[in-house]
Design a protein around this motif. Structure first.
Motif: not given
Length: 303
Positions: A158-164, A190-205, A233-236
């Motif tokens: 897995m390389r990325g996730v967006q969640m609210s 906090a009335p709402s929470v949004k999180v985006e976690v991911g590997m940057g485009k310059y990280t290893k594949r 969810i994003r992943g290879r």
């Protein structure tokens, strides 16, 4: 016409005592409400839940409910007009702004509701029935049959996730799962929470989430779905070696319909037409075997 998505669930008794029998629970609740109209309400700090029994059903026919979320006095919207200041909505003490959805519960462990952005979820109905009828049931959303297979295909890559999450206090119900992603600094203020976690485009594949973060995402996808309003969810993929994106909110087993408006409120669909749409979608999915395949995928993923 009003556009809605008919979303399907698998319902299951949470424990065997007392057994959850939809028509028996609906019949008992309808009698309580007939004796005391306030029995239809379950008050909360910010939002009150209301449930009405439209049809109790039987051992062979579905039970039908109207499920409402009602805003408390402190959380009601304001009204505005040109040339005037903001003012409270002119409502009496026993009147509430309401969001409504209609729910059908079939005897064969399936359920459906008409969904839209502000629709109350079936977790609210389950909580209501526990408190009012000591009836323990869970509603698990059904996904398209191949979703869990695709989800597990990217496990460990897995390389990325967006969640609210719109209600941060729900973190307390997850045994720390969501705390892996939600910053503790926000707390419950906090009335709402949004999180985006991911590997940057310059990280290893081949650089992926840690095993702990990966496991947290999968637990949320498989067992904490009622707590999030967005989960992408994003992943290879191991199968194709390409990046795969799964939007768990749009991969639900659902049917998009246009329904005639209610005579009482044009922004909401006619109840009879809504229940007919539930039945039509249910029969279509059942005839194609989609319900059975989605259920099998759910049960396999939960093992």
């Amino acid at each position: 016409m009003v556009d809605r998505k008919i979303i399907f669930y698998r319902w299951m008794p949470v424990n065997s005592r007392p057994a959850f029998v939809p028509h028996a629970v609906a019949t008992a609740l309808a009698k309580k409400i007939a004796d005391d109209e306030y029995a239809a309400m379950l008050e909360g700090k910010e939002i009150t839940t209301a449930v009405h029994v439209i049809a109790a059903g039987s051992a062979t026919t579905p039970s039908r409910f109207r499920l409402l979320s009602l805003r408390s006095v402190d959380n009601r919207p304001l009204q505005w007009e040109p040339g005037a200041d903001l003012a409270p909505l002119p409502l009496l003490d026993d009147q509430y702004p309401a969001d409504v959805t209609y729910v059908t519960v079939w005897p064969d462990y399936y359920a459906a509701q008409d969904s839209y952005s502000d629709a109350p979820r079936l977790g609210r109905l389950a909580h209501f029935l526990i408190k009012k009828e000591n009836a323990h049931v869970s509603f698990d959303p059904l996904y398209m049959p191949d979703v869990y297979e695709r989800l597990h295909d990217i496990r460990g890559q897995m390389r990325g996730v967006q969640m609210s999450l719109t209600r941060p206090e729900y973190m307390d119900r997850t045994s720390g799962i969501l705390r892996t992603f939600l910053p503790a600094i926000y707390g419950h203020s906090a009335p709402s929470v949004k999180v985006e976690v991911g590997m940057g485009k310059y990280t290893k594949r081949d650089q992926y989430f840690t095993p702990e973060a990966d496991e947290a995402v999968f637990q949320i996808a498989e067992s904490a779905h009622e707590l999030v309003d967005r989960l992408i969810i994003r992943g290879r993929s191991r199968r194709t070696n390409r990046m795969e994106t799964l939007n768990m909110m749009t991969e639900r087993l659902q049917e998009t319909v246009s329904l005639p408006s209610s005579k009482e409120a044009s922004a909401f669909p006619d109840p009879d037409a809504t229940f007919k749409a539930h039945d039509a979608a249910y029969q279509a999915f059942k005839d194609r075997g989609v319900l059975d395949r989605a259920t099998q995928a759910l049960l396999t993923a939960s093992r």
